[in-house]
Design an enzyme around this catalytic site. Structure first.
Site, PDB file in Angstrom:
ATOM      1  NE  ARG A  38      -4.039  -1.981   1.950  1.00 32.44           N
ATOM      2  CZ  ARG A  38      -3.916  -3.054   2.720  1.00 32.44           C
ATOM      3  NH1 ARG A  38      -2.974  -3.103   3.634  1.00 32.44           N
ATOM      4  NH2 ARG A  38      -4.740  -4.054   2.561  1.00 32.44           N
ATOM      5  CE  LYS A  52      -0.500  14.315 -14.206  1.00 29.72           C
ATOM      6  NZ  LYS A  52      -0.823  14.719 -15.584  1.00 29.72           N
ATOM      7  CD  GLU A  91       7.641  17.298 -22.504  1.00 38.40           C
ATOM      8  OE1 GLU A  91       6.990  18.280 -22.094  1.00 38.40           O
ATOM      9  OE2 GLU A  91       7.099  16.251 -22.940  1.00 38.40           O
ATOM     10  CE  LYS A 104       5.609  17.742 -13.839  1.00 39.20           C
ATOM     11  NZ  LYS A 104       5.646  16.530 -14.641  1.00 39.20           N
ATOM     12  CD  GLU A 109      -3.400  17.380 -15.881  1.00 39.15           C
ATOM     13  OE1 GLU A 109      -2.381  16.757 -15.587  1.00 39.15           O
ATOM     14  OE2 GLU A 109      -3.935  17.362 -16.985  1.00 39.15           O
ATOM     15  NE  ARG A 134       0.909  17.720 -12.747  1.00 37.29           N
ATOM     16  CZ  ARG A 134       1.395  16.775 -11.951  1.00 37.29           C
ATOM     17  NH1 ARG A 134       0.982  16.679 -10.710  1.00 37.29           N
ATOM     18  NH2 ARG A 134       2.298  15.927 -12.389  1.00 37.29           N
ATOM     19  CG  ASN A 142      -1.592  18.476 -20.383  1.00 36.37           C
ATOM     20  OD1 ASN A 142      -0.673  17.691 -20.177  1.00 36.37           O
ATOM     21  ND2 ASN A 142      -2.689  18.507 -19.653  1.00 36.37           N
ATOM     22  CG  HIS A 189       1.616  17.310 -23.952  1.00 37.07           C
ATOM     23  ND1 HIS A 189       2.475  18.386 -23.937  1.00 37.07           N
ATOM     24  CD2 HIS A 189       2.319  16.258 -23.439  1.00 37.07           C
ATOM     25  CE1 HIS A 189       3.642  18.003 -23.406  1.00 37.07           C
ATOM     26  NE2 HIS A 189       3.564  16.725 -23.100  1.00 37.07           N
ATOM     27  CG  HIS A 214      -0.958  12.999 -26.090  1.00 34.96           C
ATOM     28  ND1 HIS A 214      -1.557  13.536 -24.974  1.00 34.96           N
ATOM     29  CD2 HIS A 214       0.274  12.599 -25.703  1.00 34.96           C
ATOM     30  CE1 HIS A 214      -0.705  13.458 -23.954  1.00 34.96           C
ATOM     31  NE2 HIS A 214       0.412  12.901 -24.379  1.00 34.96           N
ATOM     32  CG  HIS A 229       6.142  12.369 -25.136  1.00 29.68           C
ATOM     33  ND1 HIS A 229       4.770  12.398 -25.229  1.00 29.68           N
ATOM     34  CD2 HIS A 229       6.479  13.348 -24.243  1.00 29.68           C
ATOM     35  CE1 HIS A 229       4.295  13.343 -24.417  1.00 29.68           C
ATOM     36  NE2 HIS A 229       5.318  13.934 -23.804  1.00 29.68           N
TER      37      HIS A 229
HETATM   38  N1  LIG Z   1       4.906  10.779 -15.029  1.00 28.80           N
HETATM   39  C1  LIG Z   1       4.929  11.857 -15.750  1.00 28.80           C
HETATM   40  O1  LIG Z   1       4.593  12.955 -15.279  1.00 28.80           O
HETATM   41  C2  LIG Z   1       5.414  11.761 -17.164  1.00 28.80           C
HETATM   42  C3  LIG Z   1       5.662  12.936 -17.889  1.00 28.80           C
HETATM   43  C4  LIG Z   1       6.163  12.806 -19.178  1.00 28.80           C
HETATM   44  C5  LIG Z   1       6.398  11.543 -19.723  1.00 28.80           C
HETATM   45  N2  LIG Z   1       6.121  10.429 -18.979  1.00 28.80           N
HETATM   46  C6  LIG Z   1       6.394   9.086 -19.515  1.00 28.80           C
HETATM   47  O2  LIG Z   1       7.791   8.994 -19.754  1.00 28.80           O
HETATM   48  C7  LIG Z   1       8.024   8.012 -20.757  1.00 28.80           C
HETATM   49  C8  LIG Z   1       9.084   8.529 -21.706  1.00 28.80           C
HETATM   50  O3  LIG Z   1      10.248   8.780 -20.979  1.00 28.80           O
HETATM   51  P1  LIG Z   1      11.677   8.879 -21.694  1.00 28.80           P
HETATM   52  O4  LIG Z   1      11.571   9.781 -22.858  1.00 28.80           O
HETATM   53  O5  LIG Z   1      12.644   9.158 -20.646  1.00 28.80           O
HETATM   54  O6  LIG Z   1      11.840   7.435 -22.332  1.00 28.80           O
HETATM   55  P2  LIG Z   1      12.558   6.090 -21.854  1.00 28.80           P
HETATM   56  O7  LIG Z   1      12.479   5.882 -20.416  1.00 28.80           O
HETATM   57  O8  LIG Z   1      12.020   5.021 -22.739  1.00 28.80           O
HETATM   58  O9  LIG Z   1      14.083   6.372 -22.265  1.00 28.80           O
HETATM   59  C9  LIG Z   1      14.426   6.561 -23.616  1.00 28.80           C
HETATM   60  C10 LIG Z   1      15.533   5.611 -24.052  1.00 28.80           C
HETATM   61  O10 LIG Z   1      16.776   6.043 -23.509  1.00 28.80           O
HETATM   62  C11 LIG Z   1      17.417   4.987 -22.801  1.00 28.80           C
HETATM   63  N3  LIG Z   1      18.180   5.621 -21.737  1.00 28.80           N
HETATM   64  C12 LIG Z   1      17.709   6.207 -20.615  1.00 28.80           C
HETATM   65  N4  LIG Z   1      18.691   6.825 -19.957  1.00 28.80           N
HETATM   66  C13 LIG Z   1      19.821   6.627 -20.655  1.00 28.80           C
HETATM   67  C14 LIG Z   1      21.163   7.051 -20.496  1.00 28.80           C
HETATM   68  N5  LIG Z   1      21.517   7.860 -19.479  1.00 28.80           N
HETATM   69  N6  LIG Z   1      22.077   6.650 -21.408  1.00 28.80           N
HETATM   70  C15 LIG Z   1      21.691   5.881 -22.470  1.00 28.80           C
HETATM   71  N7  LIG Z   1      20.443   5.487 -22.689  1.00 28.80           N
HETATM   72  C16 LIG Z   1      19.510   5.849 -21.785  1.00 28.80           C
HETATM   73  C17 LIG Z   1      16.284   4.083 -22.361  1.00 28.80           C
HETATM   74  O11 LIG Z   1      16.735   2.773 -22.136  1.00 28.80           O
HETATM   75  C18 LIG Z   1      15.353   4.171 -23.570  1.00 28.80           C
HETATM   76  O12 LIG Z   1      15.800   3.305 -24.574  1.00 28.80           O
HETATM   77  C19 LIG Z   1       6.685   7.740 -21.401  1.00 28.80           C
HETATM   78  O13 LIG Z   1       6.226   6.478 -20.996  1.00 28.80           O
HETATM   79  C20 LIG Z   1       5.775   8.817 -20.857  1.00 28.80           C
HETATM   80  O14 LIG Z   1       4.434   8.404 -20.730  1.00 28.80           O
HETATM   81  C21 LIG Z   1       5.640  10.527 -17.725  1.00 28.80           C
HETATM   82 ZN   LIG Z   2       5.252  15.546 -22.468  1.00 30.94          ZN
END
Ligand SMILES: NC(=O)c1ccc[n+]([C@@H]2O[C@H](COP(=O)([O-])OP(=O)(O)OC[C@H]3O[C@@H](n4cnc5c(N)ncnc54)[C@H](O)[C@@H]3O)[C@@H](O)[C@H]2O)c1
Ligand SMILES: [Zn+2]
Length: 381
Positions: A129, A151, A193, A239, A249, A253, A257, A260, A264, A278
């Site tokens: 939990r 999130k 971003e 942020k 949100e 917040r 977006n 976005h 999206h 993304h």
């Molecule tokens: N929670 C939130 O508020 C929020 C906000 C924006 C995005 N997201 C989520 O984040 C995700 C995307 O995140 P991302 O863009 O970081 O993608 P990701 O986590 O897939 O990383 C991108 C790629 O880079 C590689 N990688 C990561 N760090 C590395 C490093 N230091 N050196 C070499 N390779 C590395 C990973 O293995 C992957 O192949 C999506 O699922 C999205 O929904 C969440």
């Molecule tokens: Zn985003």
């Protein structure tokens, strides 16, 4: 000139009452991760969730840092990529945490990009939990966006991020040296971003980015610059401030977006594949939001052009014609826009702009107007 080993860390507070936490930003911070955790939670065990790519480049240093201060650490390594935000991998991570006898007073460490952060954060929210967790983001996107704000989520067959929870981390450690191994395309996507914070609410930061973006991209690899750390800290501050005012949100917040709603739809049109990352979709989406705002005479077209021009200059896509492999027809894009998570009673919420740094939420955008605008954009060669 050689790269500096360290920069003085900047600290940004996320003010959420008894769930407040620090984001620490600097080059070489992984070395002090163990000591920071020990101070925060003396005697706690740690469980590291990471992916295969990050395990190769960063896991050794993180383990050494924990080991130095005698923190016992277990962990699990998932496959890289969005597919790991699944029920199956979520189950594996939860079971591994339980098998390692991690208890409520212990800590989960999310070491990786947004995928690992969302997955590990959600597992932390659910096992027993709720177990506390630390974000150690290793992509630019994760350092300025996904590691902050609590999130967490995995994906449903019906759409992205539909199964999740709000669960704030207890600490975020953004070591900018981890970005040295990040593929250039991933860094550029994350920069969208960063630009978003400037475009939605900080015109002075936008001017600074126009002047300094090359140093931000070069990071510590160029002459001792700390432009990268500055850009990340300003983004985190933006942020953190918004999250502190509107954690769940309900209003402000939503400004995060910007880009976005269009973005999206473009991402979905490309099947959430490597064709369009993304951040790339967000860049194109922000450019469309500026162009649409200009079309509605909300913003001076020259100012909209300045915003779009910067995104193009750093090499991000700003129009449908920049997206390799083409896009579906306007009807399909309109369907995707109305399926957006943020839709209220069939009408998507748009974040529009009155200027650079002056975004606002608009719930009254007319469907036909969006369709006409997108048709024009799709026709551009
Ligand atoms: N929670 C939130 O508020 C929020 C906000 C924006 C995005 N997201 C989520 O984040 C995700 C995307 O995140 P991302 O863009 O970081 O993608 P990701 O986590 O897939 O990383 C991108 C790629 O880079 C590689 N990688 C990561 N760090 C590395 C490093 N230091 N050196 C070499 N390779 C590395 C990973 O293995 C992957 O192949 C999506 O699922 C999205 O929904 C969440
Ligand atoms: Zn985003």
């Amino acid at each position: 000139m050689t790269a500096p080993l360290r920069t003085d860390p900047a600290t940004v507070k996320v003010a959420l009452g008894d769930r407040s936490y620090d984001i620490v930003i600097g080059r070489g911070l992984v070395a002090s991760l163990g000591a920071r955790i020990k101070m925060l939670r003396p005697g706690a065990k740690a469980f590291i969730v990471t992916d295969e790519n990050v395990a190769q480049t960063q896991l050794g240093a993180v383990k050494a840092s924990l080991d130095n201060v005698q923190i016992t650490a277990n962990g699990t390594v998932v496959a890289p990529g969005e597919n790991s935000k699944s029920y199956r991998v979520f189950e594996q991570v939860c079971e591994a945490i339980i098998a390692a006898r991690i208890e409520r007073g212990d800590l989960i460490i999310a070491l990786g990009g947004g995928v690992v952060g969302d997955l590990a954060g959600f597992a932390a929210s659910a096992v027993r939990r709720g177990i506390d967790y630390v974000q150690v983001p290793t992509t630019l996107l994760a350092q300025v966006d996904s590691s902050i704000g609590g999130k967490t989520a995995i994906n449903s067959a019906h759409g992205k991020n539909l199964i999740g929870a709000f669960h704030q981390p207890v600490l975020v450690v953004a070591d900018t040296a981890t970005l040295d191994t990040l593929p250039a395309r991933e860094f550029r996507a994350g920069y969208a971003e960063v630009a978003k914070y400037a475009l939605l609410g900080d015109a002075a930061f936008f001017s600074w980015l126009e002047a300094n973006w090359r140093d931000v991209f070069a990071g510590g690899k160029s002459s001792g610059s700390s432009a990268r750390e500055h850009a990340i800290a300003v983004s985190c501050r933006a942020k953190a401030a918004i999250v502190a005012r509107d954690e769940r949100e309900t209003a402000e917040r939503q400004l995060l977006n910007l880009g976005h709603t269009f973005g999206h739809a473009l991402e979905a049109a490309c099947g959430f594949s490597d064709r369009l990352l993304h951040g790339e979709a967000v860049a194109a989406g922000m450019a469309l939001a500026f162009a649409f705002s200009a079309r509605r005479q909300l913003i001076d077209p020259a100012e909209a052009g300045r915003a779009i021009g910067h995104l193009a200059k750093v090499g991000l896509p700003t129009a449908p014609k920049d997206i390799a492999g083409g896009l579906p027809a306007v009807d399909r894009l309109m369907d995707l826009i109305s399926q957006d998570k943020k839709v209220k009673r069939g009408m998507p919420t748009f974040i529009l702009v009155r200027g650079i740094g002056a975004a606002f939420v608009d719930n009254s955008v007319d469907r036909e107007e969006v369709r006409a605008f997108l048709s024009e954009k799709l026709a551009e060669k």
